[in-house]
Scaffold this active site. Structure first.
Site, PDB file in Angstrom:
ATOM      1  N   HIS A   1      -5.216  -1.497  -5.223  1.00  0.00           N
ATOM      2  CA  HIS A   1      -5.624  -0.262  -4.117  1.00  0.00           C
ATOM      3  C   HIS A   1      -6.409   0.360  -4.962  1.00  0.00           C
ATOM      4  CE1 HIS A   1      -2.139  -1.806  -1.915  1.00  0.00           C
ATOM      5  NE2 HIS A   1      -3.052  -1.703  -0.900  1.00  0.00           N
TER       6      HIS A   1
ATOM      7  N   ASP B   1      -2.667  -8.094  -4.912  1.00  0.00           N
ATOM      8  CA  ASP B   1      -2.936  -6.792  -4.346  1.00  0.00           C
ATOM      9  C   ASP B   1      -3.312  -5.886  -5.421  1.00  0.00           C
ATOM     10  OD1 ASP B   1      -3.448  -5.228  -2.164  1.00  0.00           O
ATOM     11  OD2 ASP B   1      -1.070  -5.145  -1.778  1.00  0.00           O
TER      12      ASP B   1
ATOM     13  N   LYS C   1     -14.647  -3.482   6.709  1.00  0.00           N
ATOM     14  CA  LYS C   1     -14.215  -4.381   5.638  1.00  0.00           C
ATOM     15  C   LYS C   1     -15.212  -5.608   5.287  1.00  0.00           C
ATOM     16  CE  LYS C   1     -11.633  -7.197   8.939  1.00  0.00           C
ATOM     17  NZ  LYS C   1     -10.320  -7.896   9.114  1.00  0.00           N
TER      18      LYS C   1
ATOM     19  N   GLN D   1       0.842 -11.147  -2.805  1.00  0.00           N
ATOM     20  CA  GLN D   1      -0.276 -10.748  -2.674  1.00  0.00           C
ATOM     21  C   GLN D   1      -1.068 -10.529  -4.061  1.00  0.00           C
ATOM     22  OE1 GLN D   1      -0.118  -7.550   0.140  1.00  0.00           O
ATOM     23  NE2 GLN D   1      -1.229  -8.679   1.649  1.00  0.00           N
TER      24      GLN D   1
ATOM     25  N   CYS E   1       0.812  -1.268  -0.010  1.00  0.00           N
ATOM     26  CA  CYS E   1      -0.033  -0.002  -0.002  1.00  0.00           C
ATOM     27  C   CYS E   1       0.836   1.265   0.037  1.00  0.00           C
ATOM     28  CB  CYS E   1      -0.877   0.044   1.038  1.00  0.00           C
ATOM     29  SG  CYS E   1      -1.221  -1.565   1.790  1.00  0.00           S
TER      30      CYS E   1
ATOM     31  N   HIS F   1      -8.521  -1.526  -0.169  1.00  0.00           N
ATOM     32  CA  HIS F   1      -7.445  -2.585  -0.205  1.00  0.00           C
ATOM     33  C   HIS F   1      -8.149  -3.612  -0.761  1.00  0.00           C
ATOM     34  CE1 HIS F   1      -4.573  -0.334   2.482  1.00  0.00           C
ATOM     35  NE2 HIS F   1      -5.649  -0.063   3.123  1.00  0.00           N
TER      36      HIS F   1
ATOM     37  N   ARG G   1       6.984 -10.618   5.959  1.00  0.00           N
ATOM     38  CA  ARG G   1       6.633 -10.356   7.393  1.00  0.00           C
ATOM     39  C   ARG G   1       7.308 -11.582   8.133  1.00  0.00           C
ATOM     40  NH1 ARG G   1       0.389  -9.394   6.089  1.00  0.00           N
ATOM     41  NH2 ARG G   1       0.570  -7.878   4.652  1.00  0.00           N
TER      42      ARG G   1
HETATM   43 ZN   LIG Z   1      -3.078  -2.497   1.042  1.00  0.00          ZN
END
Ligand SMILES: [Zn+2]
Ligand SMILES: [Zn+2]
Length: 647
Positions: free
Chosen positions: A388, A386, A472, A384, A337, A518, A366
């Site tokens: 945004h 991912d 979420k 991910q 992000c 996200h 992580r």
């Molecule tokens: Zn994010």
């Protein structure tokens, strides 16, 4: 008289002291026989504890999560009773229900309890269960309770008592066993018809390794023998499908201690599978208006100070990377992000640019404690899927609907038909911990719920489960074995746009702050593939199979023809290999089956003369011989059959 409101809205007027079990009986004897406990004004209690005030009442049975956990917690007491009978002098710490069953932490006083003793304990439990002993609730003063366990010499329960307030203490007794417990429990032990001790393990008293090691005994119980049998069969099947085992067998991934714990190495077949999944989603995302971006694996520490990640997670993360430059520090990126925020900021944005949807298969790192690592589902580096979405507040609902469409498209294409969406909102009581404008939150929460309703999602709403920065929607899927997994997530964020001071110029010519969403339909490639392996038992749909076909020449004589066929198929993007080993055809077929190859092409004298292939399909058997061009057509139609195009 008090008024009791039932789930269907009906109200029963009953005398004070009436028990939930009485009310069940007034409805039907059959129901009363199934009632394990009751939820009164949202709190679970014993079914035979009297009602004292106006209340809403849910009768809890085995089909209900609270009913099950009460059943299993009560079974922990039953197991303790059996242990006390078999191992005089044992002492007990705590015995909670867990996701599938229960455990009790036991100080065995030096007596050994191992796998060989399980059957004996199970039999004792069932013998005691057949006595149908009631779980009797006995309120005690703190002094009485202390005296009881001092007399018994039980330092564990005395320790528990220390933190309990006088007036709130209860004992429960069933048969010859008395325990300190706040309850609730099922009416009597007779409900427990099947018991299995699953495992023993060491567990430090209070989880502290400076304390004494206790014995944690895990068990599971059921109201019917048949249900236990089914549960054990399911466990066997789950073991057979374990992605750590299948992933190795099918050459999907491996780990190397030398590379590092929790860092998966994708083997060629796994890489192929991943690539197919990525391409599938990339294609749909392009149609859905996403724009691909690529960002580096590290970012300056300053980036994460701005995003707030350093302050919140820095201590427990991979530590900063230093360069020869003094004071220059980088972090392995824990999320994509912040990088995407900086892409947003790379130029001025106007309301006409929004929504801006930036997508990246971004690898993040992580730190997880090594004890937490598990196959591909808990790793230290993962990718991910991912994206945004930066949009105006009034676009949140529409964007949510679009993301839901995309997630459902992904699930459908991959055969996850059974899913539940969890809507996570702010807590109703305490709103102080949530950042962002109250009106914006309310709008976003309502927008998510409307979007979920309109898309016909089966939802549960959880209050207090929202992140502090926004509400979420999480998708839980059930796999072929009925296990629940959390997959895709969609999350509104009011915080990062603030921290990064993101702006756009509105139609009013004023500066405004965009909202950030996200989202990741798979969650992560690693986790998703783990679930896919277990859900399909390694029998991937044809379009995802790393090897879609194997060409099996009957003997060396047909090797050249086999190679010709291979090249023709490769030209058409149908993937696989030729089995050139000097093995009998039966063996080659068997091995291809074991490797879960969907299509087998057998070539011998007849096939090579006629320009044909004999086709076998895994699970279906012989499909006959056909010209190569027919096979290509057939394979292509089968490959595309299961990937509808995204509209
Ligand atoms: Zn994010
Ligand atoms: Zn209890």
């Amino acid at each position: 008289m008090i008024q009791i409101t039932l789930p269907d809205g009906r109200i029963q007027e009953v005398p004070k002291g009436t028990t939930p079990l009485d009310i069940a009986r007034s409805i039907s004897e059959g129901l009363a026989r199934q009632v394990l406990a009751a939820k009164v004004n949202g709190k679970v209690q014993d079914a035979h504890q009297g009602l004292t005030e106006n209340a809403t009442l849910h009768l809890l049975t085995w089909d209900n999560a609270d009913g099950k956990s009460t059943f299993w917690h009560s079974s922990a007491h039953l197991m303790a009773e059996a242990l006390e009978a078999l191992y005089p002098g044992v002492k007990f710490w705590v015995g909670p229900p867990v996701e599938n069953g229960f455990y009790y932490d036991v100080d065995t006083q030096g007596q050994s309890i191992s796998q060989d003793d399980f059957a004996k304990i199970e039999q004792k439990m069932l013998e005691l269960a057949r006595q149908k002993n009631e779980y009797v609730r006995i309120p005690k003063s703190k002094a009485e309770a202390l005296a009881y366990f001092q007399e018994k010499g039980d330092e564990y329960k005395l320790d528990l008592l220390e933190n309990l307030e006088d007036g709130s203490i209860t004992f429960y007794q069933q048969g010859n066993f008395t325990d300190l417990c706040r309850g609730p429990h099922i009416p009597n032990t007779g409900f427990i018809k099947a018991a299995k001790i699953m495992n023993v393990a060491g567990a430090y008293f209070k989880g502290d390794q400076n304390n004494k090691m206790l014995t944690r005994i895990y068990g599971v119980t059921f109201p019917k023998q048949k249900e236990l049998d089914e549960y054990l069969a399911l466990l066997e099947e789950a073991k057979r499908r374990d992605h750590r085992k299948l992933g190795q067998e099918l050459d999907i991934f491996t780990f190397s201690e030398k590379v590092g714990k929790g860092l998966p190495l994708w083997l060629p077949k796994g890489a192929m599978l991943r690539e197919r999944l990525e391409n599938f989603l990339k294609k749909a995302q392009l149609k859905a208006g996403y724009q691909p971006v690529v960002t580096p694996h590290i970012g300056s520490k300053q980036l994460y100070i701005t995003s707030g990640h350093w302050e919140k997670y820095g201590k427990d993360s991979f530590q900063p990377i230093h360069t020869p430059e003094e004071d220059e520090e980088f972090l392995l990126k824990p999320m994509n992000c912040p990088h995407h925020c900086e892409i947003y900021k790379s130029r001025p944005r106007s309301y006409r640019d929004l929504p801006l949807r930036l997508a990246e298969f971004g690898t993040v790192y992580r730190y997880e404690q090594s004890g937490e690592l598990h196959g591909l589902t808990r790793v230290r580096g993962f990718t991910q899927d991912d994206a945004h979405i930066f949009c105006r507040q009034d676009q949140v609902e529409d964007e949510f609907k679009k993301v839901i469409d995309l997630v459902l498209y992904v699930f459908k294409s991959l055969g996850f038909e059974d899913y539940l969406a969890q809507v996570s909102l702010r807590s109703l009581e305490d709103r102080s911990k949530y950042i962002g404008d109250d009106a914006a939150w309310e709008q976003a929460e309502a927008a998510i719920q409307r979007a979920a309703d309109e898309k016909g999602l089966k939802t549960v709403v959880e209050y207090g489960e929202a992140a502090f920065y926004g509400p979420k929607l999480d998708f839980m899927v059930k796999d072929a074995l009925g296990r629940k997994w959390q997959l895709g997530t969609i999350q509104v964020d009011y915080q990062l746009p603030n921290r990064f001071e993101l702006e756009y110029v509105g139609s009013d010519n004023q500066k405004h702050r965009p909202v950030m969403i996200h989202r990741a339909p798979f969650g992560s490639m690693e986790r998703f593939i783990a679930i896919l392996i277990e859900n399909t038992a390694g029998n991937f749909p044809l379009w995802l199979s790393p090897d879609q076909m194997a060409i099996l020449p009957i003997s060396e004589k047909y090797a050249e023809y086999a190679n010709e066929v291979f090249l023709q198929l490769q030209e058409e993007d149908i993937r696989g290999y030729v089995d050139h080993r000097d093995e009998k055809i039966g063996r080659k077929i068997r091995d291809a089956e074991v490797n879960k190859i969907p299509l087998m092409l057998i070539v011998g004298e007849k096939e090579s003369e006629e320009g044909k292939v004999s086709v076998r399909r895994k699970g279906e058997g012989d499909l006959g011989s056909m010209p190569i061009s027919d096979f290509i057509q057939f394979a292509k139609s089968e490959i595309f059959k299961n990937i509808p195009s995204y509209k």
